[in-house]
Design a protein around this motif. Structure first.
Motif, mmCIF file in Angstrom:
data_model
loop_
_atom_site.group_PDB
_atom_site.id
_atom_site.type_symbol
_atom_site.label_atom_id
_atom_site.label_comp_id
_atom_site.label_asym_id
_atom_site.label_seq_id
_atom_site.Cartn_x
_atom_site.Cartn_y
_atom_site.Cartn_z
ATOM 1 N N LEU A 42 0.709 -1.168 -0.037
ATOM 2 C CA LEU A 42 -0.114 0.051 -0.119
ATOM 3 C C LEU A 42 0.949 1.461 0.115
ATOM 4 C CD1 LEU A 42 -3.165 0.776 2.102
ATOM 5 C CD2 LEU A 42 -1.281 2.128 2.038
ATOM 6 N N ILE A 43 0.571 2.476 -1.382
ATOM 7 C CA ILE A 43 1.225 3.541 -1.122
ATOM 8 C C ILE A 43 0.244 4.272 -0.440
ATOM 9 C CG2 ILE A 43 2.722 5.074 -2.622
ATOM 10 C CD1 ILE A 43 2.012 2.727 -4.673
ATOM 11 N N ALA A 44 0.885 4.899 1.166
ATOM 12 C CA ALA A 44 0.976 5.896 1.915
ATOM 13 C C ALA A 44 0.853 7.208 1.332
ATOM 14 C CB ALA A 44 0.748 6.030 3.032
ATOM 15 N N ASN A 45 0.836 7.824 -0.120
ATOM 16 C CA ASN A 45 0.881 9.135 -0.756
ATOM 17 C C ASN A 45 0.728 9.462 -1.393
ATOM 18 O OD1 ASN A 45 3.123 11.287 -0.753
ATOM 19 N ND2 ASN A 45 4.313 10.240 0.900
ATOM 20 N N ARG A 46 0.473 10.004 -2.135
ATOM 21 C CA ARG A 46 0.200 11.046 -3.395
ATOM 22 C C ARG A 46 1.355 11.420 -4.236
ATOM 23 N NH1 ARG A 46 -0.370 16.187 -4.198
ATOM 24 N NH2 ARG A 46 -2.353 16.334 -5.019
ATOM 25 N N GLU A 53 7.603 -3.443 -11.703
ATOM 26 C CA GLU A 53 8.304 -4.189 -12.442
ATOM 27 C C GLU A 53 8.502 -4.993 -11.807
ATOM 28 O OE1 GLU A 53 11.069 -0.947 -12.819
ATOM 29 O OE2 GLU A 53 10.577 0.147 -14.455
ATOM 30 N N MET A 54 8.535 -5.212 -9.908
ATOM 31 C CA MET A 54 8.865 -6.556 -9.013
ATOM 32 C C MET A 54 7.281 -7.332 -8.954
ATOM 33 S SD MET A 54 11.364 -4.336 -6.232
ATOM 34 C CE MET A 54 11.581 -5.466 -5.805
ATOM 35 N N GLY A 55 6.970 -7.519 -9.929
ATOM 36 C CA GLY A 55 5.959 -7.882 -9.871
ATOM 37 C C GLY A 55 5.098 -8.193 -8.597
ATOM 38 N N VAL A 56 5.445 -7.254 -7.433
ATOM 39 C CA VAL A 56 4.165 -6.727 -6.532
ATOM 40 C C VAL A 56 3.230 -5.790 -6.523
ATOM 41 C CG1 VAL A 56 4.373 -5.312 -4.376
ATOM 42 C CG2 VAL A 56 6.458 -6.339 -5.648
ATOM 43 N N ARG A 57 1.840 -5.836 -6.141
ATOM 44 C CA ARG A 57 0.721 -5.789 -6.549
ATOM 45 C C ARG A 57 0.873 -4.320 -5.282
ATOM 46 N NH1 ARG A 57 -3.976 -6.107 -3.583
ATOM 47 N NH2 ARG A 57 -6.010 -5.740 -4.331
ATOM 48 N N THR A 58 0.100 -3.240 -5.927
ATOM 49 C CA THR A 58 -0.144 -2.374 -5.798
ATOM 50 C C THR A 58 -1.981 -1.960 -5.180
ATOM 51 O OG1 THR A 58 -0.396 -1.090 -7.341
ATOM 52 C CG2 THR A 58 1.972 -1.229 -6.506
ATOM 53 N N ALA A 117 -4.786 6.026 10.740
ATOM 54 C CA ALA A 117 -5.724 4.850 11.624
ATOM 55 C C ALA A 117 -6.642 4.574 9.962
ATOM 56 C CB ALA A 117 -6.861 5.331 12.154
ATOM 57 N N ALA A 118 -7.110 5.239 9.218
ATOM 58 C CA ALA A 118 -6.843 5.399 7.633
ATOM 59 C C ALA A 118 -6.459 4.344 6.664
ATOM 60 C CB ALA A 118 -8.360 6.376 7.164
ATOM 61 N N ILE A 119 -5.114 4.703 6.920
ATOM 62 C CA ILE A 119 -4.323 4.576 5.728
ATOM 63 C C ILE A 119 -4.461 2.849 6.664
ATOM 64 C CG2 ILE A 119 -1.888 4.105 5.267
ATOM 65 C CD1 ILE A 119 -2.326 7.088 5.480
ATOM 66 N N VAL A 120 -4.038 2.772 7.764
ATOM 67 C CA VAL A 120 -4.093 0.983 7.899
ATOM 68 C C VAL A 120 -4.878 -0.206 7.979
ATOM 69 C CG1 VAL A 120 -3.763 -0.657 10.747
ATOM 70 C CG2 VAL A 120 -1.956 1.653 10.277
ATOM 71 N N THR A 121 -6.658 0.641 8.550
ATOM 72 C CA THR A 121 -7.399 0.247 7.801
ATOM 73 C C THR A 121 -7.600 -0.350 6.254
ATOM 74 O OG1 THR A 121 -9.125 0.850 9.326
ATOM 75 C CG2 THR A 121 -10.088 0.433 7.520
ATOM 76 N N ALA A 122 -7.532 0.588 5.565
ATOM 77 C CA ALA A 122 -7.178 0.260 3.963
ATOM 78 C C ALA A 122 -5.349 -0.547 3.364
ATOM 79 C CB ALA A 122 -6.745 1.958 3.425
ATOM 80 N N ALA A 123 -5.051 -0.175 4.047
ATOM 81 C CA ALA A 123 -4.135 -1.796 4.071
ATOM 82 C C ALA A 123 -4.820 -2.871 5.017
ATOM 83 C CB ALA A 123 -2.400 -1.922 5.195
ATOM 84 N N ARG A 124 -5.026 -3.113 5.917
ATOM 85 C CA ARG A 124 -5.728 -4.004 6.260
ATOM 86 C C ARG A 124 -7.159 -5.069 5.070
ATOM 87 N NH1 ARG A 124 -7.734 -4.300 12.157
ATOM 88 N NH2 ARG A 124 -7.592 -5.931 11.723
ATOM 89 N N ASP A 184 0.893 -5.953 2.607
ATOM 90 C CA ASP A 184 1.158 -6.992 3.258
ATOM 91 C C ASP A 184 2.475 -5.594 4.516
ATOM 92 O OD1 ASP A 184 2.529 -7.266 1.456
ATOM 93 O OD2 ASP A 184 2.805 -9.390 1.421
ATOM 94 N N ALA A 185 2.714 -4.683 3.335
ATOM 95 C CA ALA A 185 3.736 -4.037 3.541
ATOM 96 C C ALA A 185 3.037 -2.619 3.046
ATOM 97 C CB ALA A 185 5.130 -3.638 2.848
ATOM 98 N N VAL A 186 3.750 -1.247 3.626
ATOM 99 C CA VAL A 186 3.509 -0.118 3.760
ATOM 100 C C VAL A 186 4.551 1.004 2.922
ATOM 101 C CG1 VAL A 186 2.291 1.974 4.152
ATOM 102 C CG2 VAL A 186 1.449 0.150 4.601
ATOM 103 N N HIS A 187 4.760 2.020 1.570
ATOM 104 C CA HIS A 187 5.730 2.637 1.226
ATOM 105 C C HIS A 187 4.984 3.752 1.613
ATOM 106 C CE1 HIS A 187 8.347 5.224 -0.772
ATOM 107 N NE2 HIS A 187 9.266 3.340 -0.907
ATOM 108 N N PRO A 188 5.751 4.872 2.495
ATOM 109 C CA PRO A 188 4.950 5.997 2.908
ATOM 110 C C PRO A 188 5.829 7.095 2.069
ATOM 111 C CG PRO A 188 7.588 5.910 4.557
ATOM 112 C CD PRO A 188 7.094 4.510 3.079
ATOM 113 N N GLY A 189 6.683 7.476 0.839
ATOM 114 C CA GLY A 189 6.688 8.135 0.005
ATOM 115 C C GLY A 189 7.841 9.192 0.548
#
Length: 451
Positions: free
Chosen positions: A6-10, A23-28, A64-71, A76-81
């Motif tokens: 999950l990309i916690a940025n804009r 490119e790494m085959g990771v879902r976003t 809280a909103a970001i973690v809820t979205a991730a779950r 399984d990971a969060v990139h904050p930018g």
């Protein structure tokens, strides 16, 4: 490797991260506020989740909103930018508690280096030179006055929780210190929710040099060279380049070595930068550490061929770095120009409106990181950065010419819209910049003089 990030940025950095993930085959998974529903990253990512209204505190700063979205999305990971929650130790700890890998340094490192006064203390303990000033937050106006008298004017008051060029006040006269101190504390509280400040000597003319480091948290630390970020307006970076031109012989090597040792001393992991001020004698002083990917990372990628986001993902996933120091062989010169939605003719006032035309430049060795597109509405809710135009060339003269050509090709038009593209071209033509004799004072001096 992670299955879903999950990309916690804009904006452009969210799209940049998503591209390497694909490119790494990771879902976003992209998150968005109401004003970003049709953004470039929401259209590119595999899934998008609304997290709130336009106000940052209710969306991109809402842990809280970001973690809820991730779950909800099975991440399984969060990139904050960069910016927002990227250097927030509490957010990193929340992610860990929820079983999410935070793609960045450990919370303990974020806590130590994110506190700018504490970071000075840590840097000094690691052997880095620091400018004279307070190692702890300054609690009273009287304490501030004593420190300023001891180290000499001018001084700069900095927010402990500041960063990105914000939360700084320069004081040149003892009579203005009490008011400046009070205003700095109030401003820091509004901007960062933390009113603590510290004081250090202010260098009127200096070079701003930063070192890109990578570390795997297992004692392996390397640098990817230095960047010059001296072209700034009110301490906001406008143009960055690598390698830093015009430094005394051996200076860059010493600064890079110091950054590596400092990062190793704190158990750093991931990508980050150590930032320094270099005076006219070539002496350097630690300023701060940024525990995240930097806005200006493209120039380092262009001269080294290293994908910094890929390295962030590898380290966070436990694979370690894919290269060693001897593998880093920078080649050529890269320059990045930040094109902001601001009007230079009106004191760089941010502009908002509908982008009716948006055609980025192209051609050989030109890279444009942007989230802009025709039909996009630029709002006043967020940072004014619209695009980063980065170029590579074999030498600095050609890189300047290429950057000028690329900026000249950029076509941006819309009702109510203005950008800094033309202003940046004027900076590239400035004799002091072309001769690598510029300092952090160049733009403000030219602006005040009406040039």
């Amino acid at each position: 490797m992670f299955t879903t990030v999950l990309i916690a940025n804009r904006g452009e950095i969210a799209l940049r991260v998503a591209r390497t993930c694909r490119e790494m085959g990771v879902r976003t998974v992209a998150v968005y506020s109401d004003s970003d529903e049709d953004s470039a990253v929401t259209r590119f990512a595999d899934e998008s989740v609304r997290i709130g209204p336009p106000a940052s505190r209710r969306s991109y700063l809402n842990a809280a909103a970001i973690v809820t979205a991730a779950r909800h999305a099975g991440a399984d990971a969060v990139h904050p930018g960069y910016g927002f929650l990227s250097e927030d130790p509490d957010f990193a700890e929340i992610c860990a508690a929820e079983g999410l890998t935070f793609i960045g340094p450990p919370a303990s490192v974020l806590s130590g280096l994110g506190d700018k006064a504490r970071a000075r203390e840590i840097a000094q303990a690691a052997g880095l030179p620091v400018l004279p000033g307070s190692l702890l937050p300054v609690s009273t106006p009287e304490e501030a006055a004593k420190i300023a008298d001891d180290i000499g004017y001018p001084v700069i008051i900095k927010a402990v929780a500041g960063g990105g060029g914000r939360g700084m006040t320069v004081v040149r006269d003892p009579r203005s210190l009490p008011r400046a101190y009070a205003e700095a504390r109030a401003g820091a509280n509004v901007a960062f929710g933390d009113s603590r400040v510290y004081i250090e000597r202010f260098l009127e003319t200096a070079r701003h040099i930063e070192v890109q480091i990578l570390a795997d948290g297992q004692g392996n630390v390397l640098h990817l060279g230095e960047r010059d970020c001296s072209i700034q307006r009110r301490r906001q970076k406008l143009i960055e380049e690598t390698p830093a031109p015009g430094l005394p012989a051996g200076s860059a090597d010493r600064i890079c070595a110091a950054a590596v040792e400092a990062a190793r001393a704190v158990g750093y992991a991931g990508a980050g930068t150590y930032e320094f001020l270099v005076d006219h004698d070539g002496d350097f002083y630690f300023m701060e550490a940024n525990c995240r990917i930097q806005v200006e990372h493209p120039v380092t990628e262009l001269v080294t061929g290293v994908d910094l986001v890929r390295e962030q993902l590898r380290v966070a996933a436990g694979y370690g770095l894919s290269l060693q120091q001897e593998d880093v062989r920078p080649h050529g010169v890269a320059i990045e120009c930040r094109v902001n939605a601001e009007d230079p003719g009106r004191g760089f006032l941010p502009t908002a409106g509908l982008l009716e035309e948006f055609v980025p430049p192209g051609g050989p060795f030109v890279r444009v990181d942007t989230h802009g597109h025709a039909g996009m509405r630029v709002t006043a809710d967020y940072d004014s950065l619209l695009a980063k135009v980065a170029v590579w060339a074999p030498d600095r003269r050609q890189a300047i010419a290429r950057a000028d050509r690329a900026l000249g090709e950029f076509r941006i038009a819309g009702r109510g819209m203005a950008t800094t593209a033309g202003f940046l071209r004027n900076v590239l033509e400035d004799p002091l910049f072309r001769d690598a004799k510029h300092t952090t004072a160049l733009i403000d001096d030219r602006t005040e003089a009406g040039r």
